[in-house]
Design a protein around this motif. Structure first.
Motif, PDB file in Angstrom:
ATOM      1  N   TYR A   7       0.825  -1.197   0.000  1.00  0.00           N
ATOM      2  CA  TYR A   7       0.000   0.000   0.000  1.00  0.00           C
ATOM      3  C   TYR A   7       0.866   1.256   0.000  1.00  0.00           C
ATOM      4  O   TYR A   7       0.529   2.239  -0.672  1.00  0.00           O
ATOM      5  CB  TYR A   7      -0.956   0.004   1.190  1.00  0.00           C
ATOM      6  N   ALA A   8       1.963   1.236   0.739  1.00  0.00           N
ATOM      7  CA  ALA A   8       2.871   2.387   0.782  1.00  0.00           C
ATOM      8  C   ALA A   8       3.451   2.685  -0.602  1.00  0.00           C
ATOM      9  O   ALA A   8       3.725   3.834  -0.939  1.00  0.00           O
ATOM     10  CB  ALA A   8       3.992   2.146   1.785  1.00  0.00           C
ATOM     11  N   LYS A   9       3.614   1.642  -1.408  1.00  0.00           N
ATOM     12  CA  LYS A   9       4.143   1.806  -2.763  1.00  0.00           C
ATOM     13  C   LYS A   9       3.036   2.006  -3.791  1.00  0.00           C
ATOM     14  O   LYS A   9       3.299   2.099  -4.985  1.00  0.00           O
ATOM     15  CB  LYS A   9       4.973   0.578  -3.152  1.00  0.00           C
ATOM     16  N   GLY A  10       1.792   2.046  -3.326  1.00  0.00           N
ATOM     17  CA  GLY A  10       0.675   2.242  -4.241  1.00  0.00           C
ATOM     18  C   GLY A  10       0.276   0.982  -4.991  1.00  0.00           C
ATOM     19  O   GLY A  10      -0.385   1.036  -6.020  1.00  0.00           O
ATOM     20  N   ILE A  11       0.670  -0.185  -4.470  1.00  0.00           N
ATOM     21  CA  ILE A  11       0.360  -1.460  -5.116  1.00  0.00           C
ATOM     22  C   ILE A  11      -0.870  -2.056  -4.440  1.00  0.00           C
ATOM     23  O   ILE A  11      -0.880  -2.277  -3.236  1.00  0.00           O
ATOM     24  CB  ILE A  11       1.542  -2.452  -5.007  1.00  0.00           C
ATOM     25  N   GLY A  12      -1.895  -2.320  -5.214  1.00  0.00           N
ATOM     26  CA  GLY A  12      -3.097  -2.944  -4.678  1.00  0.00           C
ATOM     27  C   GLY A  12      -3.308  -4.298  -5.333  1.00  0.00           C
ATOM     28  O   GLY A  12      -2.745  -4.585  -6.381  1.00  0.00           O
ATOM     29  N   ILE A  13      -4.097  -5.118  -4.711  1.00  0.00           N
ATOM     30  CA  ILE A  13      -4.448  -6.418  -5.269  1.00  0.00           C
ATOM     31  C   ILE A  13      -5.943  -6.409  -5.527  1.00  0.00           C
ATOM     32  O   ILE A  13      -6.743  -6.140  -4.633  1.00  0.00           O
ATOM     33  CB  ILE A  13      -4.056  -7.572  -4.320  1.00  0.00           C
ATOM     34  N   GLU A  14      -6.297  -6.679  -6.770  1.00  0.00           N
ATOM     35  CA  GLU A  14      -7.691  -6.648  -7.169  1.00  0.00           C
ATOM     36  C   GLU A  14      -8.442  -7.829  -6.573  1.00  0.00           C
ATOM     37  O   GLU A  14      -7.947  -8.947  -6.528  1.00  0.00           O
ATOM     38  CB  GLU A  14      -7.758  -6.717  -8.698  1.00  0.00           C
ATOM     39  N   ASP A  15      -9.661  -7.567  -6.143  1.00  0.00           N
ATOM     40  CA  ASP A  15     -10.546  -8.626  -5.661  1.00  0.00           C
ATOM     41  C   ASP A  15     -11.031  -9.396  -6.879  1.00  0.00           C
ATOM     42  O   ASP A  15     -11.820  -8.895  -7.672  1.00  0.00           O
ATOM     43  CB  ASP A  15     -11.713  -8.033  -4.898  1.00  0.00           C
ATOM     44  N   LEU A  16     -10.535 -10.607  -7.055  1.00  0.00           N
ATOM     45  CA  LEU A  16     -10.852 -11.372  -8.253  1.00  0.00           C
ATOM     46  C   LEU A  16     -12.324 -11.740  -8.368  1.00  0.00           C
ATOM     47  O   LEU A  16     -12.808 -11.992  -9.466  1.00  0.00           O
ATOM     48  CB  LEU A  16      -9.989 -12.625  -8.319  1.00  0.00           C
ATOM     49  N   SER A  17     -13.057 -11.722  -7.260  1.00  0.00           N
ATOM     50  CA  SER A  17     -14.475 -12.023  -7.359  1.00  0.00           C
ATOM     51  C   SER A  17     -15.225 -10.907  -8.089  1.00  0.00           C
ATOM     52  O   SER A  17     -16.325 -11.122  -8.587  1.00  0.00           O
ATOM     53  CB  SER A  17     -15.080 -12.249  -5.970  1.00  0.00           C
ATOM     54  N   ASP A  18     -14.629  -9.713  -8.173  1.00  0.00           N
ATOM     55  CA  ASP A  18     -15.242  -8.597  -8.890  1.00  0.00           C
ATOM     56  C   ASP A  18     -14.773  -8.498 -10.338  1.00  0.00           C
ATOM     57  O   ASP A  18     -15.276  -7.685 -11.099  1.00  0.00           O
ATOM     58  CB  ASP A  18     -14.915  -7.273  -8.195  1.00  0.00           C
TER      59      ASP A  18
END
Length: 100
Positions: A7-18
């Motif tokens: 998060y500090a690096k601006g990296i998110g993980i997409e919720d694959l159910s969406d």
């Protein structure tokens, strides 16, 4: 990288159910390589997320797909990082077989 560092690096993980995988898969018009991590799928089977079933369902949405399975304790979610040589060898063999 752990969550707070991501998060500090601006990296998110997409919720694959969406994620609308089916619409995207229908647009793919080339041969595909799908690599299943045995430990990854087994873990998700164990916790009720049907890892093997979902992998097979996803592959079925593609017109032309070759599947390979990596096995052993390093075939987890991070299989690319844990076994980069093995992963690359599978990819290279696929490309050679398809003359790509």
């Amino acid at each position: 990288v752990n969550r707070s560092a991501r998060y500090a690096k601006g990296i998110g993980i997409e919720d694959l159910s969406d994620y609308d995988y089916e619409s995207t898969a229908k647009k793919v018009k080339c041969t595909c390589l799908a690599i299943l991590g045995e430990a990854y799928a087994s873990f998700f089977d164990m916790i009720g997320y049907e890892g093997n079933k979902r992998f097979n369902q996803a592959c079925a949405k593609l017109e032309e797909v070759t599947t390979e399975t990596m096995v052993g304790p390093t075939s987890s979610l991070n299989l690319i990082n844990q076994e980069p040589e093995k992963f690359a060898a599978i990819c290279q063999e696929f490309l050679k077989a398809k003359q790509l």
